[in-house]
Design an enzyme around this catalytic site. Structure first.
Site, mmCIF file in Angstrom:
data_model
loop_
_atom_site.group_PDB
_atom_site.id
_atom_site.type_symbol
_atom_site.label_atom_id
_atom_site.label_comp_id
_atom_site.label_asym_id
_atom_site.label_seq_id
_atom_site.Cartn_x
_atom_site.Cartn_y
_atom_site.Cartn_z
ATOM 1 N N GLU A 259 23.080 47.844 23.165
ATOM 2 C CA GLU A 259 21.730 47.868 22.671
ATOM 3 C C GLU A 259 21.532 46.697 22.281
ATOM 4 O O GLU A 259 21.737 45.933 21.694
ATOM 5 C CB GLU A 259 22.455 48.714 21.522
ATOM 6 C CG GLU A 259 21.282 49.481 20.537
ATOM 7 C CD GLU A 259 22.083 50.613 20.151
ATOM 8 O OE1 GLU A 259 22.279 50.587 19.682
ATOM 9 O OE2 GLU A 259 21.682 50.448 17.940
ATOM 10 N N ARG B 166 15.484 43.688 16.253
ATOM 11 C CA ARG B 166 14.640 42.911 15.082
ATOM 12 C C ARG B 166 14.515 41.587 15.106
ATOM 13 O O ARG B 166 14.274 41.315 14.267
ATOM 14 C CB ARG B 166 16.356 43.199 13.607
ATOM 15 C CG ARG B 166 16.776 44.220 13.810
ATOM 16 C CD ARG B 166 17.973 44.386 12.589
ATOM 17 N NE ARG B 166 19.292 45.048 13.591
ATOM 18 C CZ ARG B 166 20.686 45.017 12.615
ATOM 19 N NH1 ARG B 166 20.649 44.266 11.713
ATOM 20 N NH2 ARG B 166 21.676 45.991 13.072
ATOM 21 N N THR C 185 17.110 49.663 17.307
ATOM 22 C CA THR C 185 16.542 49.890 15.929
ATOM 23 C C THR C 185 14.893 50.165 16.350
ATOM 24 O O THR C 185 14.252 49.136 15.571
ATOM 25 C CB THR C 185 16.551 48.317 15.218
ATOM 26 O OG1 THR C 185 17.789 47.358 15.763
ATOM 27 C CG2 THR C 185 15.869 48.271 13.658
ATOM 28 N N LYS D 206 22.801 58.965 16.441
ATOM 29 C CA LYS D 206 23.346 58.295 16.365
ATOM 30 C C LYS D 206 23.635 58.998 15.178
ATOM 31 O O LYS D 206 23.555 59.109 14.155
ATOM 32 C CB LYS D 206 22.642 56.950 16.408
ATOM 33 C CG LYS D 206 23.353 55.618 15.430
ATOM 34 C CD LYS D 206 22.295 54.929 15.651
ATOM 35 C CE LYS D 206 22.684 53.536 14.551
ATOM 36 N NZ LYS D 206 21.935 51.860 15.335
HETATM 37 O O1 LIG Z 1 19.895 48.210 12.756
HETATM 38 C C1 LIG Z 1 19.935 49.097 13.918
HETATM 39 O O2 LIG Z 1 19.328 50.398 14.015
HETATM 40 C C2 LIG Z 1 21.377 49.098 14.212
HETATM 41 O O3 LIG Z 1 21.729 49.493 14.494
HETATM 42 C C3 LIG Z 1 22.189 48.923 13.287
HETATM 43 C C4 LIG Z 1 23.886 48.641 13.496
HETATM 44 O O4 LIG Z 1 24.526 49.575 13.902
HETATM 45 C C5 LIG Z 1 24.652 47.607 12.771
HETATM 46 O O5 LIG Z 1 24.019 46.327 12.354
HETATM 47 C C6 LIG Z 1 25.788 47.531 13.893
HETATM 48 O O6 LIG Z 1 27.018 47.291 12.954
HETATM 49 P P1 LIG Z 1 27.701 46.241 12.755
HETATM 50 O O7 LIG Z 1 28.648 46.888 13.755
HETATM 51 O O8 LIG Z 1 27.934 46.676 11.184
HETATM 52 O O9 LIG Z 1 27.480 45.339 12.628
#
Ligand SMILES: O=C(O)C(=O)C[C@H](O)[C@H](O)COP(=O)(O)O
Length: 216
Positions: A51, A55, A79, A139
């Site tokens: 994925e 961003r 995102t 999700k």
């Molecule tokens: O912005 C989004 O749509 C995302 O996908 C956010 C992510 O799920 C997290 O940034 C991943 O989480 P971490 O493993 O804690 O880094």
């Protein structure tokens, strides 16, 4: 792992994002030139579903490059917030879409895109709203902050038909607890892409962490 559709030359066939791999790396690409070696390391380590979050400005080029140059990768966009991003991500080669939450406008655009998608939820009401619309795979975000495995276990009683990719605050220590739940198909996370390793372009390190994640 279920079979995703061919990347080109055929109409999109729905497949389950949750069935691609137990762990989906969530990638933030600052420099599109890093995308291909990074994705190759993930695939070599056993994590084919990737994925790429929208961003950063580099994301569309990163998706395009991975889709074109990394055999074995199934690249998606994360995102995803707007219908315009849905269109751009699919045009770049994204084969699935992930969003942190969901709106009616976004859901309509994702449905029309012809690729599988995981809208984000964090409450029972949000799950119910998506089930009413025929969406069963979601999700769960932000997984740890929203209640983690205890919350997902609680949802499984009244809403067993919903299945989740929990993401947010998950690491190699907690991923197995999530993966053991009946309503979890895979988990998302960025732990196999430590900032210092990516900055140093230490793709061997990324591949090692991916291999460990693939074995969870
Ligand atoms: O912005 C989004 O749509 C995302 O996908 C956010 C992510 O799920 C997290 O940034 C991943 O989480 P971490 O493993 O804690 O880094």
């Amino acid at each position: 792992m279920n079979a995703p559709p061919p990347s080109s030359g055929a109409p999109a066939v729905p497949f389950s994002v949750l069935g691609l791999a137990p762990v989906v790396p969530v990638v933030v690409v600052e420099d599109a030139a890093d995308a291909v070696p990074l994705a190759r390391a993930l695939v070599a380590g056993g994590l084919p579903a990737i994925e790429v979050t929208l961003r950063t400005p580099a994301a569309p080029d990163a998706i395009r490059a991975v889709a074109a140059e990394v055999p074995g990768a199934v690249v998606g966009a994360g995102t995803v917030l707007t219908p315009g991003q849905v269109t751009d991500a699919v045009a770049a080669g994204a084969r699935f879409l992930v969003s942190p939450g969901c709106t009616d406008t976004l859901l309509a655009a994702m449905r029309a895109a012809g690729v599988p998608f995981l809208p984000g939820v964090s409450t029972a009401s949000e799950v119910m709203a998506l089930l009413e619309r025929g969406v069963r795979e979601m999700k769960f975000f932000p997984a740890r902050a929203a209640g983690g495995t205890a919350y997902l276990k609680s949802l499984a009683g009244p809403l067993p038909q919903a299945r989740f990719c929990p993401t947010g605050g998950i690491g190699p220590d907690t991923a197995p607890e999530y993966l053991a739940l009946p309503n979890v198909g895979c988990v998302g996370g960025s732990w196999m892409l430590p900032e210092d390793a990516v900055a140093a372009r230490d793709w061997d390190h990324v591949e090692r962490l991916a291999r460990e994640a693939a074995a969870l």
